[in-house]
Design a protein around this motif. Structure first.
Motif, PDB file in Angstrom:
ATOM      1  N   ARG A  84       0.822  -1.213   0.000  1.00  0.00           N
ATOM      2  CA  ARG A  84       0.000   0.000   0.000  1.00  0.00           C
ATOM      3  C   ARG A  84       0.856   1.264   0.000  1.00  0.00           C
ATOM      4  NH1 ARG A  84      -4.714  -2.387   2.448  1.00  0.00           N
ATOM      5  NH2 ARG A  84      -4.377  -4.597   1.975  1.00  0.00           N
ATOM      6  N   PHE A  85       0.189   2.349  -0.326  1.00  0.00           N
ATOM      7  CA  PHE A  85       0.781   3.687  -0.223  1.00  0.00           C
ATOM      8  C   PHE A  85       0.280   4.276   1.096  1.00  0.00           C
ATOM      9  CE2 PHE A  85       2.784   7.188  -2.676  1.00  0.00           C
ATOM     10  CZ  PHE A  85       2.513   8.248  -1.826  1.00  0.00           C
ATOM     11  N   VAL A  86       1.190   4.587   1.995  1.00  0.00           N
ATOM     12  CA  VAL A  86       0.863   5.023   3.356  1.00  0.00           C
ATOM     13  C   VAL A  86       1.189   6.512   3.505  1.00  0.00           C
ATOM     14  CG1 VAL A  86       1.346   4.653   5.805  1.00  0.00           C
ATOM     15  CG2 VAL A  86       1.331   2.699   4.222  1.00  0.00           C
ATOM     16  N   LEU A  87       0.291   7.244   4.147  1.00  0.00           N
ATOM     17  CA  LEU A  87       0.494   8.678   4.326  1.00  0.00           C
ATOM     18  C   LEU A  87      -0.188   9.139   5.601  1.00  0.00           C
ATOM     19  CD1 LEU A  87      -1.848  10.622   1.868  1.00  0.00           C
ATOM     20  CD2 LEU A  87      -1.834   8.134   1.966  1.00  0.00           C
ATOM     21  N   PRO A  88       0.071  10.376   6.045  1.00  0.00           N
ATOM     22  CA  PRO A  88      -0.550  10.847   7.284  1.00  0.00           C
ATOM     23  C   PRO A  88      -2.066  10.940   7.158  1.00  0.00           C
ATOM     24  CG  PRO A  88       1.267  12.293   6.599  1.00  0.00           C
ATOM     25  CD  PRO A  88       0.980  11.374   5.450  1.00  0.00           C
ATOM     26  N   GLY A  89      -2.758  10.820   8.285  1.00  0.00           N
ATOM     27  CA  GLY A  89      -4.190  11.035   8.304  1.00  0.00           C
ATOM     28  C   GLY A  89      -4.534  12.378   7.688  1.00  0.00           C
ATOM     29  N   LEU A  90      -5.585  12.421   6.887  1.00  0.00           N
ATOM     30  CA  LEU A  90      -5.950  13.629   6.161  1.00  0.00           C
ATOM     31  C   LEU A  90      -6.734  14.584   7.065  1.00  0.00           C
ATOM     32  CD1 LEU A  90      -7.032  11.854   2.855  1.00  0.00           C
ATOM     33  CD2 LEU A  90      -4.824  12.937   3.355  1.00  0.00           C
ATOM     34  N   ILE A  91      -6.718  15.861   6.685  1.00  0.00           N
ATOM     35  CA  ILE A  91      -7.340  16.917   7.490  1.00  0.00           C
ATOM     36  C   ILE A  91      -8.274  17.721   6.599  1.00  0.00           C
ATOM     37  CG2 ILE A  91      -6.928  18.940   8.961  1.00  0.00           C
ATOM     38  CD1 ILE A  91      -3.977  17.835   9.238  1.00  0.00           C
ATOM     39  N   ASP A  92      -9.526  17.846   7.004  1.00  0.00           N
ATOM     40  CA  ASP A  92     -10.481  18.699   6.299  1.00  0.00           C
ATOM     41  C   ASP A  92     -10.704  19.941   7.154  1.00  0.00           C
ATOM     42  OD1 ASP A  92     -12.657  19.929   5.042  1.00  0.00           O
ATOM     43  OD2 ASP A  92     -13.509  18.013   4.396  1.00  0.00           O
ATOM     44  N   SER A  93     -10.301  21.087   6.627  1.00  0.00           N
ATOM     45  CA  SER A  93     -10.323  22.337   7.395  1.00  0.00           C
ATOM     46  C   SER A  93     -11.665  23.044   7.382  1.00  0.00           C
ATOM     47  CB  SER A  93      -9.254  23.303   6.853  1.00  0.00           C
ATOM     48  OG  SER A  93      -7.978  22.739   6.927  1.00  0.00           O
ATOM     49  N   HIS A  94     -12.663  22.474   6.708  1.00  0.00           N
ATOM     50  CA  HIS A  94     -13.962  23.157   6.655  1.00  0.00           C
ATOM     51  C   HIS A  94     -15.077  22.138   6.478  1.00  0.00           C
ATOM     52  CE1 HIS A  94     -16.261  26.998   5.408  1.00  0.00           C
ATOM     53  NE2 HIS A  94     -17.148  26.044   5.648  1.00  0.00           N
ATOM     54  N   VAL A  95     -15.723  21.783   7.595  1.00  0.00           N
ATOM     55  CA  VAL A  95     -16.876  20.888   7.542  1.00  0.00           C
ATOM     56  C   VAL A  95     -17.988  21.444   8.427  1.00  0.00           C
ATOM     57  CG1 VAL A  95     -15.397  18.869   7.158  1.00  0.00           C
ATOM     58  CG2 VAL A  95     -16.182  19.406   9.486  1.00  0.00           C
ATOM     59  N   HIS A  96     -19.193  20.885   8.224  1.00  0.00           N
ATOM     60  CA  HIS A  96     -20.348  21.134   9.089  1.00  0.00           C
ATOM     61  C   HIS A  96     -20.964  19.772   9.371  1.00  0.00           C
ATOM     62  CE1 HIS A  96     -20.135  25.487   8.407  1.00  0.00           C
ATOM     63  NE2 HIS A  96     -19.868  25.180   7.146  1.00  0.00           N
TER      64      HIS A  96
END
Length: 442
Positions: A84-96
């Protein structure tokens, strides 16, 4: 007075007893409880990935990263992501998080669903978001303290979801974008304004900020311009005066809180930037003067291109999902989407990932990557926006955004190479948040 003092003393004693213990140092390698074998590891987005690496984790934190596949110590769990391709947990800066409904449906739900049901819906959306690989979100506006409570429940392990940075109730001027009375009957206005948070004049805006801070918010959200979903034909230009915006930003910064600004029109964007805002959300209309101001600031741009996906899908399912002025503005927003990002990227404006999920659909957050690349970003730059840059915007660079020793074990993985095809991030098959596995597919 003596009775009040006694009650206060007892309450203070409870608070002190319940206070969290001092933060412990990062665990040593001897305490390793989980080992991950990563076939390709993008541990620091913005730098080239590495091949065949071992990540050691203890008590929810990363202990070490080494080249090659090292065996797991006795008693430790081995997670094989060697393909697999492994990367840091993603961050969404704008949700409701409180809703996946919008338009007429969302308006009706606001009058018919009670606060308890809203809390359950927020938890449901939080779980979908986490399973999509977004281990941290910034929630920019909700009512009734729903997401403030969810933030605490997740941090205590009582609920499943991403780490939440929460803005409480967003602020705007009376008749501004977030005034809950817009387009509704006069006799409803008094009770709706009590639930919302409007302010007029510098002193009143300072009070509104302090009220949100007293509720325990992490960030302040304001609207300096009209909005696409505002139920009134007041346009998308500036709707606050400079002294009001400056009062909000200065008060928030006084308390160490950042300010996120909803702004579409160039005049409202410039107004927020001059006042020292930390991020501009949407930023649909940009002129040359605004770009120069933006480039010379430290503010991030959060494009929220995914809103158009939500609009298109809802209209496809129900042509009457949006009506009147809102429908007209939606058609305009669909046509102009991405143009501002195409200008901001070569101008050197800093970009942080954000979707406005709730307008778009929760759990589909990674659709934003395709739009970012379509409108001028490289796959690596888009991933950096959702990790390193977003962590910086949220003030959490010491905790998340990269895979490094001492940081939270927020780790995701996909099949395929997102640097060649960023769309593979829409098919997340491994998600770890704070050392706990929430999704693992063969």
């Amino acid at each position: 007075m003596r009775l009040f003092a006694l009650i206060a003393a007892l309450f203070l004693g409870v608070l002190i007893a319940a206070a969290p213990a001092p933060a412990q140092q990062a665990p040593t390698q001897a305490a390793v409880d989980t080992v991950i074998h990563a076939g390709t590891l993008l541990d620091r987005p913005g730098r080239p990935p590495r091949r065949n690496a071992t990540i050691r984790i203890a008590a929810g934190r990363i202990v070490s990263i080494d080249d090659g596949f090292a065996p797991a110590p006795a008693g430790a769990r081995l997670i094989d992501l060697s393909d697999r391709f492994v990367l840091p947990g993603l961050i969404d800066s704008h949700v409701h998080l409180t809703s996946d409904r919008a338009g007429v449906e969302g308006l009706v739900a606001g009058f018919t669903d009670n606060i308890a049901l809203a809390a359950h819906e927020a938890a449901w959306n939080a779980r979908k978001t986490l399973e999509a690989g977004f281990t941290t979100v910034r929630n920019l506006g909700s009512e009734g303290g729903v997401t403030l409570g969810l933030r605490e429940a997740i941090s205590r392990g009582w609920a499943t979801g991403p780490r939440i940075v929460d803005a409480g109730t967003a602020l705007s001027a009376t008749t501004g974008h977030m005034d809950p009375t817009l387009g509704l009957r006069d006799e409803l206005h008094e009770v709706l304004r009590e639930a919302g948070s409007t302010c007029d004049g510098a002193d009143d805006c300072r009070r509104a900020v302090r009220r949100q801070i007293a509720r325990g918010v992490d960030v302040i959200k304001i609207a300096t311009t009209g909005g696409v979903n505002s139920r009134a034909g007041l346009g998308l230009g500036a709707q606050m005066f400079e002294d009001e915006v400056r009062a909000i930003v200065e008060t928030a910064h006084l308390y160490g809180k950042k300010v996120a600004v909803h702004a579409h029109g160039a005049d409202g964007i410039a107004l927020a930037l001059r006042a020292g805002a930390d991020s501009i959300e949407h930023g649909t209309l940009i002129d040359d003067d605004t770009l120069r101001l933006w480039r010379n600031s430290r503010a991030y741009y959060v494009p929220t291109l995914s809103t158009v996906n939500g609009y298109i899908e809802r209209l496809r399912n129900n042509p009457a999902a949006y009506t009147g002025e809102v429908r007209e503005k939606i058609e305009w927003r669909i046509g102009i989407t991405g143009q501002a990002l195409r200008r901001a990227v070569p101008a050197g404006v800093r970009i942080a990932f954000g979707t406005d999920a709730g307008v778009s659909l929760h759990g589909r957050n990674a659709d934003e990557f395709l739009l970012m690349v379509e409108h001028g970003m490289t796959p690596m730059a888009a991933i950096e926006a959702a990790t390193v840059n977003a962590a910086d915007l949220l003030g959490l660079s010491a905790e998340i955004g990269t895979i490094e020793p001492g940081k939270s074990a927020d780790i995701v993985a996909v099949r395929g190479d997102p640097l060649a095809d960023v769309g593979v991030l829409r098919s997340m098959n491994f998600v770890m948040a704070r050392g706990q596995v929430h999704r693992q597919e063969p």
